[in-house]
Design a protein around this motif. Structure first.
Motif, PDB file in Angstrom:
ATOM      1  N   ARG A 248       0.842  -1.191   0.000  1.00 58.32           N
ATOM      2  CA  ARG A 248       0.000   0.000   0.000  1.00 58.32           C
ATOM      3  C   ARG A 248       0.879   1.244   0.000  1.00 58.32           C
ATOM      4  NH1 ARG A 248      -5.177  -1.411   0.860  1.00 58.32           N
ATOM      5  NH2 ARG A 248      -5.859   0.728   1.248  1.00 58.32           N
ATOM      6  N   PHE A 249       0.364   2.290  -0.587  1.00 62.32           N
ATOM      7  CA  PHE A 249       0.988   3.602  -0.534  1.00 62.32           C
ATOM      8  C   PHE A 249       0.352   4.372   0.615  1.00 62.32           C
ATOM      9  CE2 PHE A 249       0.485   8.147  -1.781  1.00 62.32           C
ATOM     10  CZ  PHE A 249       1.814   8.522  -1.669  1.00 62.32           C
ATOM     11  N   THR A 250       1.189   5.001   1.435  1.00 61.33           N
ATOM     12  CA  THR A 250       0.696   5.790   2.558  1.00 61.33           C
ATOM     13  C   THR A 250       1.004   7.255   2.320  1.00 61.33           C
ATOM     14  OG1 THR A 250       0.972   3.969   4.122  1.00 61.33           O
ATOM     15  CG2 THR A 250       0.851   6.191   5.036  1.00 61.33           C
ATOM     16  N   LEU A 251      -0.038   8.056   2.387  1.00 55.99           N
ATOM     17  CA  LEU A 251       0.109   9.510   2.307  1.00 55.99           C
ATOM     18  C   LEU A 251       0.351  10.029   3.714  1.00 55.99           C
ATOM     19  CD1 LEU A 251      -0.188  12.104   0.509  1.00 55.99           C
ATOM     20  CD2 LEU A 251      -2.599  12.115   1.210  1.00 55.99           C
ATOM     21  N   ASP A 252       1.507  10.684   3.931  1.00 60.25           N
ATOM     22  CA  ASP A 252       1.799  11.170   5.276  1.00 60.25           C
ATOM     23  C   ASP A 252       2.042  12.671   5.272  1.00 60.25           C
ATOM     24  OD1 ASP A 252       4.472  11.622   4.496  1.00 60.25           O
ATOM     25  OD2 ASP A 252       5.114   9.659   5.196  1.00 60.25           O
ATOM     26  N   ARG A 253       2.303  13.195   6.450  1.00 62.88           N
ATOM     27  CA  ARG A 253       2.399  14.645   6.642  1.00 62.88           C
ATOM     28  C   ARG A 253       3.511  15.283   5.809  1.00 62.88           C
ATOM     29  NH1 ARG A 253       0.503  18.420   9.890  1.00 62.88           N
ATOM     30  NH2 ARG A 253      -0.803  16.888  10.946  1.00 62.88           N
ATOM     31  N   SER A 254       4.554  14.556   5.496  1.00 59.99           N
ATOM     32  CA  SER A 254       5.688  15.133   4.769  1.00 59.99           C
ATOM     33  C   SER A 254       5.481  15.143   3.255  1.00 59.99           C
ATOM     34  CB  SER A 254       6.967  14.363   5.093  1.00 59.99           C
ATOM     35  OG  SER A 254       6.874  13.025   4.613  1.00 59.99           O
TER      36      SER A 254
ATOM     37  N   ASP B  35       5.914  11.329  -2.262  1.00 59.00           N
ATOM     38  CA  ASP B  35       5.220  12.407  -2.958  1.00 59.00           C
ATOM     39  C   ASP B  35       4.124  11.868  -3.880  1.00 59.00           C
ATOM     40  OD1 ASP B  35       6.767  14.347  -1.782  1.00 59.00           O
ATOM     41  OD2 ASP B  35       8.148  14.553  -3.479  1.00 59.00           O
ATOM     42  N   ILE B  36       3.200  12.772  -4.223  1.00 62.44           N
ATOM     43  CA  ILE B  36       2.239  12.544  -5.299  1.00 62.44           C
ATOM     44  C   ILE B  36       2.745  13.335  -6.495  1.00 62.44           C
ATOM     45  CG2 ILE B  36      -0.155  12.736  -6.033  1.00 62.44           C
ATOM     46  CD1 ILE B  36      -0.862  12.995  -3.011  1.00 62.44           C
ATOM     47  N   VAL B  37       2.873  12.685  -7.630  1.00 72.67           N
ATOM     48  CA  VAL B  37       3.485  13.298  -8.808  1.00 72.67           C
ATOM     49  C   VAL B  37       2.421  13.501  -9.887  1.00 72.67           C
ATOM     50  CG1 VAL B  37       5.274  13.061 -10.567  1.00 72.67           C
ATOM     51  CG2 VAL B  37       5.658  12.153  -8.253  1.00 72.67           C
ATOM     52  N   LEU B  38       2.371  14.714 -10.440  1.00 71.96           N
ATOM     53  CA  LEU B  38       1.477  15.021 -11.550  1.00 71.96           C
ATOM     54  C   LEU B  38       2.319  15.379 -12.764  1.00 71.96           C
ATOM     55  CD1 LEU B  38      -1.250  17.206  -9.801  1.00 71.96           C
ATOM     56  CD2 LEU B  38      -1.141  14.721 -10.032  1.00 71.96           C
ATOM     57  N   LYS B  39       1.959  14.809 -13.912  1.00 70.89           N
ATOM     58  CA  LYS B  39       2.809  14.974 -15.088  1.00 70.89           C
ATOM     59  C   LYS B  39       1.964  15.053 -16.350  1.00 70.89           C
ATOM     60  CE  LYS B  39       6.571  12.651 -17.585  1.00 70.89           C
ATOM     61  NZ  LYS B  39       7.443  11.443 -17.622  1.00 70.89           N
ATOM     62  N   ILE B  40       2.178  16.112 -17.140  1.00 72.71           N
ATOM     63  CA  ILE B  40       1.643  16.157 -18.494  1.00 72.71           C
ATOM     64  C   ILE B  40       2.613  15.402 -19.382  1.00 72.71           C
ATOM     65  CG2 ILE B  40       1.058  17.615 -20.469  1.00 72.71           C
ATOM     66  CD1 ILE B  40      -0.952  17.916 -18.276  1.00 72.71           C
TER      67      ILE B  40
ATOM     68  N   SER C 271       2.985   7.967  -5.749  1.00 75.46           N
ATOM     69  CA  SER C 271       1.804   7.854  -6.604  1.00 75.46           C
ATOM     70  C   SER C 271       1.952   8.867  -7.732  1.00 75.46           C
ATOM     71  CB  SER C 271       0.526   8.113  -5.816  1.00 75.46           C
ATOM     72  OG  SER C 271      -0.617   7.914  -6.624  1.00 75.46           O
ATOM     73  N   THR C 272       1.771   8.419  -8.976  1.00 72.84           N
ATOM     74  CA  THR C 272       1.964   9.275 -10.137  1.00 72.84           C
ATOM     75  C   THR C 272       0.710   9.262 -11.003  1.00 72.84           C
ATOM     76  OG1 THR C 272       4.339   8.828 -10.178  1.00 72.84           O
ATOM     77  CG2 THR C 272       3.356   9.683 -12.202  1.00 72.84           C
ATOM     78  N   ILE C 273       0.266  10.460 -11.389  1.00 74.42           N
ATOM     79  CA  ILE C 273      -0.817  10.604 -12.355  1.00 74.42           C
ATOM     80  C   ILE C 273      -0.224  11.281 -13.580  1.00 74.42           C
ATOM     81  CG2 ILE C 273      -3.122  11.480 -12.813  1.00 74.42           C
ATOM     82  CD1 ILE C 273      -3.491  11.756  -9.768  1.00 74.42           C
ATOM     83  N   GLU C 274      -0.339  10.630 -14.733  1.00 73.39           N
ATOM     84  CA  GLU C 274       0.187  11.183 -15.981  1.00 73.39           C
ATOM     85  C   GLU C 274      -0.929  11.227 -17.008  1.00 73.39           C
ATOM     86  OE1 GLU C 274       3.879  10.536 -19.163  1.00 73.39           O
ATOM     87  OE2 GLU C 274       3.368   8.954 -17.724  1.00 73.39           O
TER      88      GLU C 274
ATOM     89  N   THR D 265      -4.164   5.611   3.346  1.00 72.30           N
ATOM     90  CA  THR D 265      -3.469   4.648   2.503  1.00 72.30           C
ATOM     91  C   THR D 265      -4.345   4.262   1.317  1.00 72.30           C
ATOM     92  OG1 THR D 265      -4.277   2.600   3.503  1.00 72.30           O
ATOM     93  CG2 THR D 265      -2.424   3.713   4.586  1.00 72.30           C
ATOM     94  N   MET D 266      -3.688   3.705   0.304  1.00 72.97           N
ATOM     95  CA  MET D 266      -4.395   3.182  -0.861  1.00 72.97           C
ATOM     96  C   MET D 266      -3.604   2.005  -1.402  1.00 72.97           C
ATOM     97  SD  MET D 266      -3.480   5.976  -3.864  1.00 72.97           S
ATOM     98  CE  MET D 266      -4.322   7.291  -3.009  1.00 72.97           C
TER      99      MET D 266
END
Length: 694
Positions: free
Chosen positions: A67-73, A117-122, A146-149, A182-183
């Motif tokens: 699982r991916f955990t999103l945390d405060r940092s 980190d969460i990554v956003l990419k065109i 986690s990456t969204i492209e 988490t996810m």
């Protein structure tokens, strides 16, 4: 538009990067996998592998281990490149969605990503085929990132909506929830079947203020709706200030359809500035706003307003000449009646009014469509030739403003000559080649595109259930298109590309859910009628074709995923009808308690989502009433708690419920407790809570 009469016959301030709509596409098979619930979110007592609960269903998904955990940092990182400005704007959107519930800072930054980190990419995801480029995306989650492209900003925004649904439903909370967040590790490739995925709101029959409409826009954006059709004018009200014609609002906006025994409900109108703000808000959610001023029928508000406007220099002839309705002079009618008003196509004053409306609306609305209405005009008021004359004249005005002509499918009838590519909305509750389906085939024959909005599948003002003894709800909605009611099954179990003989996916550009306003005086009422049917329509419009029947695997799978949406809606404080077709799930979130100096705690240990459960089973935790509520205080002792909250009504889902208890600890420390909850036949859930005695 009251369908009781079934007639067979550039916004730089947005910080947004608007993209062209995709061509109509057809998806490929989706696969569903492991649970989305985090460790501290509600979870079944017997921990089983559940499928992803995303609505609408993605084209494809594969779940890995971990699982991916999103945390405060964590940061939300826009990868430097040609689309960095768009990425950073959407990164701010995602941060705004996540900050209230997580309490994390989640800075949106440009740069190189780090673990967590969460990554956003065109970019150009290799798995995304050309048909999915305009709105498609790829979402990849590992244990560390986690990456969204996506190729476009719109696709990136669609990926953000899916990302939100991979987290616990409690991420919709407006206040900080305990987490952790988490996810699953997952790879999703996704794009829509249709480019037009719409919802229509009628503010003519009942006035709604701009802030309320913007709230609905935000709610529907979560389900990848990308068109908001605004019905601005009808017999009972004209809702937008038009320069040069002040009577349209000073007279035409004063009332709404009477409800609750009243002859007339309050009215209102928007200023141009308010309208522009709503257009901008829609665009900020990657939603195209489509304005509609219905004509030549459904316009008694225009006729009553301008019939006596003899002193207006903008009316060159005799304003009495605009009235081809059944009453001379025209009279207000704040009932649900239809079919009694019509503007005269031979009056110069008609075209002075309509040209001013079209000019000002098209100048204020950057989207590609202008909806001229065109429905339910009896031949007793305008002959077919006069009706066609009106539609052809107005379509010519719209076309000269560089807008695509749009209207109800009636505009495709005999004698009309519309520009190729014009759009007809098919609204009749008829399928195959039955009487009433002619308008669909007429539209295709004239080279028009079709938005499918058949009333018995997509009209959100229809009651959910109707029997000889009762209806649900009793005080809202109609049932002319749904004599037995139209529940979730009606919204989900149909196919837009095969409903009407001769109208296929080559012709269909999308689907629209229509919320007519005769019976709904408040936006809470609107929400109750829109949800949960709109998520079903969103899936029909977005997801790949499937065998959709009341007994199909696709429908069973959708009901399972929809059940989880109940908690998301409740946590977001969105009203909805707890349909009996859905096995709504219990879900709970633990709290944090602080003990007194003597070790005593007294207060909330958890919050429970239990949509649709009768109040008689939820007034207190008592196994004799069918509700179990056991609190394990973390020190080896247990007790029974209490459940409190707002009761359900005929037009309001029950609130979230508060689970409270009282306990005294023997020694200082931090205690990790568990509350176990059950109700009726629902699967029990547990939630972790923490009690601290300094």
């Amino acid at each position: 538009m009251n369908r009781k009469l079934y007639l067979p016959a550039a916004l730089g301030s947005l910080g947004r990067w608007l993209v062209a709509s995709a061509a109509m596409v057809i998806g490929i098979a989706a696969v569903t996998f492991a649970s989305t619930a985090g460790p501290a979110a509600a979870r079944p007592a017997a921990d089983a592998a559940l499928a992803l609960d995303i609505v609408p269903k993605p084209v494809s998904a594969a779940v890995g281990s971990g699982r991916f955990t999103l945390d405060r940092s964590a940061r939300i990182v826009a990868v430097p490149g040609a689309g960095t400005t768009a990425e950073l704007s959407i990164a701010e959107d995602l941060a705004a969605y996540l900050r209230p519930a997580t309490g994390y800072p989640l800075p949106a930054v440009v740069g190189a990503p780090a673990p967590g980190d969460i990554v956003l990419k065109i970019g150009d995801p290799a798995a995304l085929k050309p048909v999915g480029r305009a709105e498609g995306y790829r979402l990849d989650t590992t244990a560390s990132s986690s990456t969204i492209e996506a190729p476009t900003a719109h696709g990136l925004y669609n990926g953000v909506q899916t990302f939100r649904q991979l987290l616990s439903p409690w991420v919709n909370s407006a206040t900080v929830a305990p987490g952790p967040w988490t996810m699953p590790v997952v790879t999703i490739t996704d794009y829509p079947r249709y480019q037009y995925r719409g919802v229509m709101l009628d503010i003519a029959r009942h006035y709604e203020n701009p802030a309320a409409v913007e709230k609905l826009i935000a709610q529907v954006a979560a389900y990848k709706i990308d068109v908001f059709h605004l019905h601005l004018s009808d017999d009972q009200g004209f809702r937008l200030a038009i320069a040069g014609f002040p009577r349209l609002t000073s007279t035409g906006s004063v009332g709404s359809v009477g409800t609750g025994g009243r002859q007339q409900d309050p009215g209102g109108f928007w200023t141009k500035a308010q309208y522009l703000a709503v257009v901008a808000d829609a665009a900020a959610h990657f939603i195209t706003l489509v304005p509609e001023v219905d004509s030549p029928g459904h316009n008694n508000a225009i006729i009553v307003s301008e019939y006596g406007d003899a002193g207006n220099p903008a009316l060159p002839a005799n304003p009495h000449g605009i009235n081809c309705g059944q009453s001379t002079p025209p009279q207000w009618d704040y009932t649900e009646d239809v079919g009694y008003s019509a503007l005269c196509p031979d009056s110069p004053d008609t075209w002075a009014i309509m040209t001013a409306i079209i000019d000002q609306l098209t100048a204020s609305t950057p989207g590609p469509y202008y909806d001229l209405g065109g429905d339910e005009v009896p031949a007793s008021l305008l002959s077919p030739a006069k009706y066609a004359q009106f539609i052809n004249t107005e379509a010519g005005i719209v076309g000269k403003r560089d807008r695509t002509v749009m209207g109800w499918a009636d505009i495709a009838g005999p004698g009309t000559m519309l520009p190729p590519g014009s759009v007809a909305e098919y609204w009749q509750p008829a399928a195959g080649n039955s009487p009433g389906t002619e308008t669909g085939r007429e539209a295709v024959a004239k080279g028009m595109k079709v938005v499918m909005a058949p009333a018995n599948h997509t009209y959100l003002d229809q009651k959910y259930a109707v029997t000889a003894q009762a209806s649900a709800p009793t005080s809202l909605g109609m049932n002319w298109a749904c004599p037995a009611g139209c529940d979730v099954s009606s919204a989900f179990n149909w196919d837009p590309g095969s409903l009407v003989t001769g109208v296929t996916d080559r012709n269909v550009i999308g689907v629209e859910g229509d919320m007519w306003g005769e019976t709904v005086p408040t936006m809470s009422d609107v929400d109750y009628m829109v949800f949960p049917r709109l998520p079903a329509l969103a899936e029909v419009a977005w997801s790949r074709p499937a065998k959709r029947t009341t007994t199909s695997a696709a429908y069973r799978d959708f009901l399972r995923r929809l059940a989880v949406q109940g908690t998301r809606l409740q946590v977001a404080k969105v009203n909805f009808y707890p349909s009996t077709e859905v096995t709504w799930q219990l879900a709970a979130e633990g709290a944090r308690l602080s003990a007194t100096p003597s070790g005593h705690v007294d207060g909330t240990v958890a919050t429970l989502s239990a949509p649709g459960f009768p109040t008689s089973t939820l007034t207190m935790c008592d196994s004799s009433l069918g509700v179990g509520c056991t609190i394990n205080w973390g020190d080896g002792t247990t007790s029974t708690g209490d459940v409190t909250g707002a009761n359900a009504t005929d037009t309001q889902v029950n609130s979230l419920y508060t689970i409270s208890g009282e306990h005294t600890y023997a020694h200082p420390g931090t205690y990790h407790g568990v509350v176990t909850l059950s109700a009726g036949n629902a699967a029990p859930v547990t939630a972790d809570f923490t009690a601290v005695w300094p």
